[in-house]
Design a protein around this motif. Structure first.
Motif, PDB file in Angstrom:
ATOM      1  N   ASP A  99       0.944  -1.272  -0.131  1.00 53.36           N
ATOM      2  CA  ASP A  99       0.106  -0.051   0.070  1.00 53.36           C
ATOM      3  C   ASP A  99       0.737   1.399   0.084  1.00 53.36           C
ATOM      4  N   ARG A 100       0.479   2.397   0.041  1.00 52.63           N
ATOM      5  CA  ARG A 100       1.091   3.707  -0.015  1.00 52.63           C
ATOM      6  C   ARG A 100       1.947   3.843   1.399  1.00 52.63           C
ATOM      7  N   ASN A 101       1.830   2.958   2.141  1.00 48.56           N
ATOM      8  CA  ASN A 101       2.799   3.317   3.425  1.00 48.56           C
ATOM      9  C   ASN A 101       4.175   2.832   2.911  1.00 48.56           C
ATOM     10  N   VAL A 102       4.385   1.968   2.125  1.00 51.06           N
ATOM     11  CA  VAL A 102       5.902   1.687   1.734  1.00 51.06           C
ATOM     12  C   VAL A 102       6.158   2.709   0.498  1.00 51.06           C
ATOM     13  N   THR A 103       7.190   3.067   0.576  1.00 52.54           N
ATOM     14  CA  THR A 103       7.673   4.127  -0.447  1.00 52.54           C
ATOM     15  C   THR A 103       8.809   3.427  -1.327  1.00 52.54           C
ATOM     16  N   ILE A 136      11.724   0.073  -2.235  1.00 50.35           N
ATOM     17  CA  ILE A 136      12.024  -1.582  -1.992  1.00 50.35           C
ATOM     18  C   ILE A 136      13.784  -1.130  -2.029  1.00 50.35           C
ATOM     19  N   ASN A 137      14.124  -1.453  -0.738  1.00 52.62           N
ATOM     20  CA  ASN A 137      15.503  -1.049  -0.438  1.00 52.62           C
ATOM     21  C   ASN A 137      16.402  -2.193  -1.108  1.00 52.62           C
ATOM     22  N   LYS A 138      16.023  -3.494  -0.984  1.00 57.75           N
ATOM     23  CA  LYS A 138      16.408  -4.506  -1.515  1.00 57.75           C
ATOM     24  C   LYS A 138      15.718  -5.683  -1.770  1.00 57.75           C
ATOM     25  N   LEU A 139      16.004  -6.290  -2.718  1.00 56.29           N
ATOM     26  CA  LEU A 139      15.304  -7.752  -2.998  1.00 56.29           C
ATOM     27  C   LEU A 139      16.249  -8.718  -3.443  1.00 56.29           C
ATOM     28  N   VAL A 140      16.625  -9.770  -2.876  1.00 54.35           N
ATOM     29  CA  VAL A 140      17.457 -10.872  -3.150  1.00 54.35           C
ATOM     30  C   VAL A 140      16.778 -12.090  -3.229  1.00 54.35           C
ATOM     31  N   ILE A 141      17.347 -12.977  -4.320  1.00 53.42           N
ATOM     32  CA  ILE A 141      16.635 -14.341  -4.379  1.00 53.42           C
ATOM     33  C   ILE A 141      17.946 -15.109  -4.152  1.00 53.42           C
ATOM     34  N   PHE A 142      17.702 -16.162  -3.461  1.00 50.73           N
ATOM     35  CA  PHE A 142      18.787 -17.130  -3.433  1.00 50.73           C
ATOM     36  C   PHE A 142      18.297 -18.482  -3.801  1.00 50.73           C
ATOM     37  N   ASN A 143      19.262 -19.493  -4.294  1.00 51.62           N
ATOM     38  CA  ASN A 143      18.873 -20.927  -4.560  1.00 51.62           C
ATOM     39  C   ASN A 143      19.238 -21.651  -3.286  1.00 51.62           C
ATOM     40  N   ARG A 144      18.808 -22.915  -3.278  1.00 54.88           N
ATOM     41  CA  ARG A 144      19.032 -23.829  -1.837  1.00 54.88           C
ATOM     42  C   ARG A 144      20.524 -23.835  -1.492  1.00 54.88           C
ATOM     43  N   THR A 184      14.459   0.441  -5.461  1.00 54.42           N
ATOM     44  CA  THR A 184      13.406   0.656  -6.526  1.00 54.42           C
ATOM     45  C   THR A 184      12.044   0.715  -5.902  1.00 54.42           C
ATOM     46  N   PRO A 185      11.028   1.220  -6.880  1.00 57.01           N
ATOM     47  CA  PRO A 185       9.836   1.467  -6.364  1.00 57.01           C
ATOM     48  C   PRO A 185       8.727   0.184  -6.137  1.00 57.01           C
ATOM     49  N   PRO A 186       8.005   0.114  -5.234  1.00 57.18           N
ATOM     50  CA  PRO A 186       7.094  -1.013  -4.940  1.00 57.18           C
ATOM     51  C   PRO A 186       6.141  -1.157  -6.196  1.00 57.18           C
ATOM     52  N   ASP A 187       5.387  -2.254  -6.205  1.00 61.40           N
ATOM     53  CA  ASP A 187       4.326  -2.458  -7.212  1.00 61.40           C
ATOM     54  C   ASP A 187       4.534  -2.506  -8.515  1.00 61.40           C
ATOM     55  N   ASP A 188       5.851  -2.580  -8.815  1.00 59.94           N
ATOM     56  CA  ASP A 188       6.155  -2.462 -10.133  1.00 59.94           C
ATOM     57  C   ASP A 188       6.915  -3.859 -10.824  1.00 59.94           C
ATOM     58  N   PRO A 189       6.295  -4.663 -11.580  1.00 60.37           N
ATOM     59  CA  PRO A 189       6.783  -5.873 -11.983  1.00 60.37           C
ATOM     60  C   PRO A 189       8.080  -5.798 -12.865  1.00 60.37           C
TER      61      PRO A 189
END
Length: 224
Positions: free
Chosen positions: A151-155, A157-165, A176-181
């Motif tokens: 929602d608008r409370n989040v301004t 995305i500081n970091k998003l990291v995906i790891f494998n197993r 990056t901005p939220p809500d943006d694929p």
């Protein structure tokens, strides 16, 4: 004289209640004149803001006063506690409080009669963050990308990291901005598709409007 009182030089009569009153005049020649007048009870000035409200942080609320007199004949003054909101002659007030706030309105009619009321808008801290648990990046336009929705409370995305197993980084972005694929993960490592089905681990850090940062961790399953 008025209402059967004594004759005198008074031409101004005060503290008269509503109803019929008789004014009598007697001059030096003994001529007598009487006139009955009607004083109507003025309409009482009332204002109601309704019951107190509870809203989620980031919500917008409009306060519409119920005023007993014609709004064109009313002087309306708004204020708030804590201070920061004020408006003169606003028929209603639209606000977006970040903390619990009391809003007060004072209504004055053309005769100087005053009414006031207040309402408390209690702000409940609710952070709406949706992070999917699975994606199917098969280019069918449905759930193809892993991204953070808020929602608008989040301004930001500081970091998003995906790891494998095995703990290898498959995907990483920052600030990056939220809500943006467009800033999400499409299930690939570079140009290579991941073997599916497979489970990955994500780490996300988001920034709120008030400057706070929240960290989210979890699993994401990729299927095709």
């Amino acid at each position: 004289m008025i209402d059967g009182g004594s004759y005198g030089p008074t031409v101004n009569f005060t503290d008269l209640g509503p109803g019929n009153h008789t004014i009598e005049v007697l001059d030096d020649n003994g001529c007598h004149y009487a006139q009955t007048i009607l004083i109507e009870n003025p309409k009482e000035v009332k204002v109601e803001l309704g019951t107190n409200k509870v809203i989620a942080e980031g919500d917008i609320v409009t306060i519409s006063p119920d005023i007993s007199i014609n709004i064109k004949d009313a002087n309306i003054v708004w204020s708030s506690n804590p201070e920061g909101t004020s408006c003169n002659d606003c028929p209603q007030l639209t606000v977006e409080p970040t903390i619990t706030t009391v809003y007060n309105v004072v209504v004055t009619n053309e005769n100087g009669c005053v009414a006031e009321d207040s309402i408390e808008i209690r702000v409940k801290s609710v952070i709406r963050v949706f992070i999917p648990t699975a994606i199917s990046p098969n280019n069918d336009g449905i759930n193809d990308v892993f991204y953070i929705q808020t929602d608008r409370n989040v301004t930001r995305i500081n970091k998003l990291v995906i790891f494998n197993r095995w703990g290898d980084v498959q995907f990483s972005i920052e600030d990056t901005p939220p809500d943006d694929p467009a800033y999400g993960w499409n299930g690939r490592f570079g140009e290579q598709k991941t073997n599916t089905p497979a489970v990955f681990v994500y780490l996300a850090v988001v920034t709120l409007r008030d400057g706070r940062q929240l960290t989210y961790k979890g699993d994401i399953t990729v299927v095709r």
